[in-house]
Design an enzyme around this catalytic site. Structure first.
Site: not given
Ligand SMILES: Cc1cc2nc3c(=O)[nH]c(=O)nc-3n(C[C@H](O)[C@H](O)[C@H](O)COP(=O)(O)OP(=O)(O)OC[C@H]3O[C@@H](n4cnc5c(N)ncnc54)[C@H](O)[C@@H]3O)c2cc1C
Length: 293
Positions: A160, A209, A280
């Site tokens: 992570r 998480s 996280e």
């Molecule tokens: C119901 C639920 C279940 C989940 N299950 C999991 C799981 O099983 N495993 C897991 O690892 N995570 C899980 N997550 C957390 C989340 O979905 C992941 O961390 C996901 O990868 C975040 O992606 P996002 O595009 O929504 O990023 P965001 O939440 O929008 O951003 C997270 C971080 O990434 C950065 N970021 C986003 N896009 C970019 C980009 N293009 N370039 C550079 N930085 C960027 C943001 O600035 C921030 O620092 C879950 C979340 C939810 C709500």
């Protein structure tokens, strides 16, 4: 490119909390992204990328930054033989759909991760013993100074975590997949989604998480459950009765409610297990957890 003012972070995050983003731009091409990054650099504005906001908590007072959401050509997905090429703003759901249509397997583990390619790289997201580092070949990273392709080692992907800093934006990601029958992919995804629904609050407003799993056999969720915190509430934020490593926006929660709940959860885990849980979820807008217990 249009700049929107004061868009609430509550509308850009899955938890649905947080105050206004000073400026929001939605670049649709690499050129527009580079233009936005140069604009921020000249104005001395911090840059925050938001994917689906599925691992983000933003301050109730908002964030004094240029918030970027990648759309259009920066959210496209295509396959080239066994390579899946995704824009940084492409959702995992669309990537998985395209991979399955092209008969490419290996991305099924991401079926229940509701984020984008860029968010997956930044967080090295993962599930079911696999993560982004298992499939990522390289990522095109844009900054105010230009672009560069970086591989998993240069991205420093670990549990992570990546070494990406604020202002480094994943514009594109390439995944190496393998030939697999679409029916087999569909069956695996159905099984993983069913497992997920049985154990996690998939139909509630959460940010995924809250804490990383600490080293050892007891995960963060189990630890908080053993502390008796399932269902514990501060303001409108509640530790999920289904899985204690999730906070639900149960009743018009604020980000301050979520932080207060996290402080309480960390304190209890420290008292009961002597473990300092590490968050996280990504904080933006100056939110902080106190360093001591
Ligand atoms: C119901 C639920 C279940 C989940 N299950 C999991 C799981 O099983 N495993 C897991 O690892 N995570 C899980 N997550 C957390 C989340 O979905 C992941 O961390 C996901 O990868 C975040 O992606 P996002 O595009 O929504 O990023 P965001 O939440 O929008 O951003 C997270 C971080 O990434 C950065 N970021 C986003 N896009 C970019 C980009 N293009 N370039 C550079 N930085 C960027 C943001 O600035 C921030 O620092 C879950 C979340 C939810 C709500």
């Amino acid at each position: 490119m249009k700049i929107e003012k004061d868009v609430p972070l509550a509308r850009l995050t899955t938890i649905g909390t947080g105050g206004p983003a000073r400026a929001l731009a939605r670049p649709r091409s690499l050129g527009e992204l580079e233009e936005a990054l140069r604009f921020a650099a000249v104005d001395g504005l911090e840059v925050v990328v938001v994917g689906l906001g599925s691992n983000l908590l933003g301050a109730d007072g908002g964030v004094d930054a240029l918030v970027l959401r990648l759309e259009g050509g920066l959210a496209d997905v295509e396959t080239q033989e066994e390579l899946l090429v995704a824009g940084g703003g492409a959702t995992n759901a669309v990537c998985l759909h395209r991979a399955r249509a092209a008969g490419l397997g290996g991305f099924e583990f991401a079926c229940a991760i509701p984020g984008t390619a860029g968010g997956g790289v930044k967080m090295n997201a993962g599930a079911y013993e696999r993560d982004w580092s298992d499939v990522l070949v390289r990522a095109l990273v844009a900054t105010a100074d230009g672009t560069d392709w970086l591989g998993p080692r240069e991205l420093e992907l670990s549990y992570r975590h990546s070494g990406l800093r604020p202002g480094q934006v994943v514009a594109r990601a390439e995944y190496s997949l393998e030939a697999r029958h679409p029916a087999e992919i569909r069956a695996t995804v159905a099984e993983l989604v069913a497992r997920r629904k049985a154990t996690q609050p998939t139909n509630k407003r959460t940010f995924g998480s809250v804490f990383k799993n600490p080293p050892g056999d007891v995960g963060a969720g189990r630890m908080l459950e053993l502390c008796g915190l399932k269902g514990h509430q501060v303001g409108g934020a509640m530790i999920s009765p289904k899985h204690a490593n999730f906070i639900e926006n149960a009743d018009a929660a604020t980000s301050a409610d979520c932080v207060a709940l996290m402080v309480e959860a960390r304190r209890r885990a420290y008292e009961e297990f002597g473990v300092e849980l590490e968050r996280e979820v990504v904080f933006i807008g100056g939110l902080e957890l106190p360093s001591g217990m």
